[in-house]
Design a protein around this motif. Structure first.
Motif: not given
Length: 295
Positions: A198-203, A221-224, A227-232, A263-264
């Motif tokens: 249900g979440w969405q991240l626009d890169r 830092g939280e964004y990076s 993204v690392a988690f979403l890529d894997a 924090r994330l």
């Protein structure tokens, strides 16, 4: 006769000092700052700077924010010898006037500015700009400030005392990374968004929205890290991998990634104490448990 090199004192006048001697200028706020003298064997750096200026037809310009006037002058004199234009500011008001005129290629920001908090100034800059920032701290063991500064969006840090050649090298490295990222092919906008639970991240905009459509702010830092988690997704990732992915400086101990994870989790999890999205893999690192859809 002893070998000498020129260094700059409180009034900017050249002073001859034996090579290798440490200069200890007066520090008005009780913070010890040492500046190692520099040799003039910088031909390779000068050649690189000349090539860069010829390629861009524009000199590199940085803004130094530090309340130590003698240090400002020393840094400015050294960098200008290497074809880097340097503006200086002692606090937020002066900084704002400089930024209102034009944005520099890089900002060198001291986190301890007398009555002002350098971290607050860093937040203010990051709220309006992605200009590269190198932070400086006055204590070798002041690790918390370094970690927080990097999480707020600083690109690198230096701990006082630092050598001017190291400062120049770090400026060059940060600017090279910025140029490389600009030259890299842009991601297809159609594949620039992720959806998970249900979440969405626009890169493209770096905007995270929760399942109700509300925007959730993320630090650099939280964004990076996200993204690392979403890529894997659904794969265990080591702390070392996550440290590389978030570009945390190598001198930061690996437990700093645990702080970013916490924090994330506070932003993604219903109960951060009993996480269901980002789970710990004992002896390995962490795993992002949700399936991820590329949009």
């Amino acid at each position: 006769m002893a070998t000498t090199s020129a260094n700059y004192g409180a009034k900017g006048a050249p002073q001859l000092k034996p090579i290798g001697q440490t200069i200890t200028p007066y520090e008005p706020h009780g913070r010890e700052v040492f500046h190692k003298t520099e040799t003039h064997d910088c031909r390779a750096i000068d050649k690189h700077e000349q090539d860069m200026n010829e390629a861009t037809n524009d000199p590199t310009r940085i803004l130094v924010i530090d309340d130590d006037i003698s240090l400002q002058r020393m840094i400015a004199s050294y960098l200008e010898e290497h074809n880097i234009r340097t503006d200086t500011a002692s606090g937020q008001d002066e900084m704002s006037r400089h930024l209102a005129k034009s944005e520099p290629n890089l900002i060198l920001l001291d986190l301890r500015l007398g009555q002002e908090d350098g971290l607050d100034i860093l937040r203010e800059i990051r709220a309006h700009s992605d200009v590269p920032i190198i932070i400086t701290t006055g204590h070798r063991r002041d690790e918390v400030d370094r970690v927080v500064g990097l999480e707020l969006g600083a690109d690198d840090y230096l701990t006082k005392p630092f050598g001017l050649r190291e400062l120049l090298a770090r400026i060059r490295a940060v600017l090279r990374r910025r140029e490389a990222s600009r030259a890299a092919p842009q991601r297809d906008p159609g594949r620039g968004r992720y959806r998970f639970g249900g979440w969405q991240l626009d890169r493209l905009t770096r905007r995270l929205t929760d399942p109700h459509g509300a925007v959730v702010p993320l630090t650099k830092g939280e964004y990076s890290l996200l993204v690392a988690f979403l890529d894997a997704p659904q794969r265990p990732l080591s702390r070392e991998y996550l440290l590389q992915a978030t570009r945390v400086h190598e001198d930061i101990f690996d437990r700093s990634i645990d702080v970013q994870i916490l924090r994330l989790r506070r932003k993604l999890e219903i109960d951060p104490i009993a996480p269901r999205i980002i789970q710990t893999e004992r002896g390995i690192g962490y795993v992002f448990t949700l399936p991820v859809q590329s949009l």
